[in-house]
Design a protein around this motif. Structure first.
Motif, PDB file in Angstrom:
ATOM      1  N   LEU A  77       0.865  -1.163   0.000  1.00  0.00           N
ATOM      2  CA  LEU A  77       0.000   0.000   0.000  1.00  0.00           C
ATOM      3  C   LEU A  77       0.910   1.222   0.000  1.00  0.00           C
ATOM      4  O   LEU A  77       1.700   1.414   0.923  1.00  0.00           O
ATOM      5  CB  LEU A  77      -0.893  -0.026   1.242  1.00  0.00           C
ATOM      6  CG  LEU A  77      -1.971   1.007   1.370  1.00  0.00           C
ATOM      7  CD1 LEU A  77      -2.916   0.955   0.190  1.00  0.00           C
ATOM      8  CD2 LEU A  77      -2.745   0.782   2.667  1.00  0.00           C
ATOM      9  N   ALA A  78       0.860   2.007  -1.063  1.00  0.00           N
ATOM     10  CA  ALA A  78       1.742   3.176  -1.190  1.00  0.00           C
ATOM     11  C   ALA A  78       1.162   4.373  -0.437  1.00  0.00           C
ATOM     12  O   ALA A  78       1.847   5.012   0.354  1.00  0.00           O
ATOM     13  CB  ALA A  78       1.966   3.520  -2.655  1.00  0.00           C
ATOM     14  N   TYR A  79      -0.112   4.675  -0.717  1.00  0.00           N
ATOM     15  CA  TYR A  79      -0.743   5.801  -0.033  1.00  0.00           C
ATOM     16  C   TYR A  79      -2.255   5.702  -0.119  1.00  0.00           C
ATOM     17  O   TYR A  79      -2.809   5.002  -0.957  1.00  0.00           O
ATOM     18  CB  TYR A  79      -0.276   7.152  -0.588  1.00  0.00           C
ATOM     19  CG  TYR A  79      -0.681   7.428  -2.015  1.00  0.00           C
ATOM     20  CD1 TYR A  79      -1.946   7.931  -2.333  1.00  0.00           C
ATOM     21  CD2 TYR A  79       0.211   7.204  -3.066  1.00  0.00           C
ATOM     22  CE1 TYR A  79      -2.321   8.184  -3.641  1.00  0.00           C
ATOM     23  CE2 TYR A  79      -0.156   7.460  -4.380  1.00  0.00           C
ATOM     24  CZ  TYR A  79      -1.417   7.944  -4.655  1.00  0.00           C
ATOM     25  OH  TYR A  79      -1.779   8.202  -5.949  1.00  0.00           O
ATOM     26  N   ILE A  80      -2.901   6.436   0.768  1.00  0.00           N
ATOM     27  CA  ILE A  80      -4.339   6.679   0.714  1.00  0.00           C
ATOM     28  C   ILE A  80      -4.498   8.186   0.853  1.00  0.00           C
ATOM     29  O   ILE A  80      -4.014   8.782   1.822  1.00  0.00           O
ATOM     30  CB  ILE A  80      -5.101   5.960   1.845  1.00  0.00           C
ATOM     31  CG1 ILE A  80      -4.984   4.439   1.682  1.00  0.00           C
ATOM     32  CG2 ILE A  80      -6.565   6.401   1.872  1.00  0.00           C
ATOM     33  CD1 ILE A  80      -5.592   3.636   2.818  1.00  0.00           C
ATOM     34  N   SER A  81      -5.126   8.792  -0.138  1.00  0.00           N
ATOM     35  CA  SER A  81      -5.366  10.241  -0.117  1.00  0.00           C
ATOM     36  C   SER A  81      -6.858  10.507  -0.193  1.00  0.00           C
ATOM     37  O   SER A  81      -7.573   9.834  -0.928  1.00  0.00           O
ATOM     38  CB  SER A  81      -4.685  10.933  -1.299  1.00  0.00           C
ATOM     39  OG  SER A  81      -3.291  10.763  -1.242  1.00  0.00           O
ATOM     40  N   VAL A  82      -7.285  11.507   0.547  1.00  0.00           N
ATOM     41  CA  VAL A  82      -8.688  11.937   0.548  1.00  0.00           C
ATOM     42  C   VAL A  82      -8.692  13.394   0.102  1.00  0.00           C
ATOM     43  O   VAL A  82      -7.879  14.199   0.577  1.00  0.00           O
ATOM     44  CB  VAL A  82      -9.311  11.800   1.954  1.00  0.00           C
ATOM     45  CG1 VAL A  82     -10.753  12.262   1.946  1.00  0.00           C
ATOM     46  CG2 VAL A  82      -9.190  10.364   2.464  1.00  0.00           C
ATOM     47  N   TYR A  83      -9.584  13.726  -0.822  1.00  0.00           N
ATOM     48  CA  TYR A  83      -9.651  15.075  -1.371  1.00  0.00           C
ATOM     49  C   TYR A  83     -10.981  15.719  -1.004  1.00  0.00           C
ATOM     50  O   TYR A  83     -11.980  15.034  -0.831  1.00  0.00           O
ATOM     51  CB  TYR A  83      -9.494  15.041  -2.896  1.00  0.00           C
ATOM     52  CG  TYR A  83      -8.170  14.483  -3.311  1.00  0.00           C
ATOM     53  CD1 TYR A  83      -7.077  15.320  -3.473  1.00  0.00           C
ATOM     54  CD2 TYR A  83      -8.001  13.121  -3.513  1.00  0.00           C
ATOM     55  CE1 TYR A  83      -5.840  14.812  -3.837  1.00  0.00           C
ATOM     56  CE2 TYR A  83      -6.764  12.600  -3.880  1.00  0.00           C
ATOM     57  CZ  TYR A  83      -5.694  13.452  -4.031  1.00  0.00           C
ATOM     58  OH  TYR A  83      -4.472  12.930  -4.377  1.00  0.00           O
ATOM     59  N   GLY A  84     -10.991  17.031  -0.903  1.00  0.00           N
ATOM     60  CA  GLY A  84     -12.233  17.729  -0.603  1.00  0.00           C
ATOM     61  C   GLY A  84     -12.120  19.204  -0.932  1.00  0.00           C
ATOM     62  O   GLY A  84     -11.043  19.709  -1.250  1.00  0.00           O
TER      63      GLY A  84
END
Length: 152
Positions: A77-84
């Motif tokens: 798992l490289a990354y988890i990004s959340v956008y808003g």
């Protein structure tokens, strides 16, 4: 360490339901594109959206999950990004929350600084809260746009 194997896919250190979502998304994408395999792929990105999410209305923020090849059939798992949107008047999405597992750092607020995840109770708690909310939304099909991108 967040390592997984695809074909067959198995994971360690990731919540069972999140593993299942990733596995299902990758396999569904491969099934739609029967000529593709993961043999020459080095990076997988899964983009998850709620088409109803709007700056002025709110809703479920878009999520991006990335996997990076670690070995022949091993992935991490490289990354988890959340956008808003920062405000109801915003016209562009901003990175709202980011867990970069490769660097071991996280961004816990849109205008915050990068912090180490290790020995950071706030980061662990926020990740667990995000994961619980994300999995709940997935369980009731609140996200309606899921795209998988394979990068060689």
């Amino acid at each position: 360490m967040y390592i997984m194997t695809i074909n067959p896919i198995s994971f360690i250190d990731i919540h069972h339901d999140l593993k299942g979502f990733i596995i299902k998304s990758v396999h569904e994408h491969l099934a739609k594109t029967s000529r593709l395999t993961l043999d020459n792929i080095h990076y997988v990105t899964i983009c998850i959206k709620d088409s109803q999410y709007k700056a002025e209305l709110g809703g479920l923020r878009p999520v991006e999950i990335a996997l990076k090849r670690r070995g022949v059939h091993q992935w991490e798992l490289a990354y988890i990004s959340v956008y808003g949107y920062l405000t109801a008047q915003s016209i562009a999405l901003t990175r709202w929350l980011d867990f970069d597992f490769q660097s071991g750092k996280c961004l816990l607020t849109p205008k915050g600084d990068w912090q180490k995840m290790e020995d950071n109770p706030r980061a662990v708690k926020l990740y667990q809260q995000w994961e619980d909310a994300f999995l709940s939304a997935m369980n009731i099909n609140q996200f309606d746009d899921i795209k998988v991108m394979l990068i060689g």
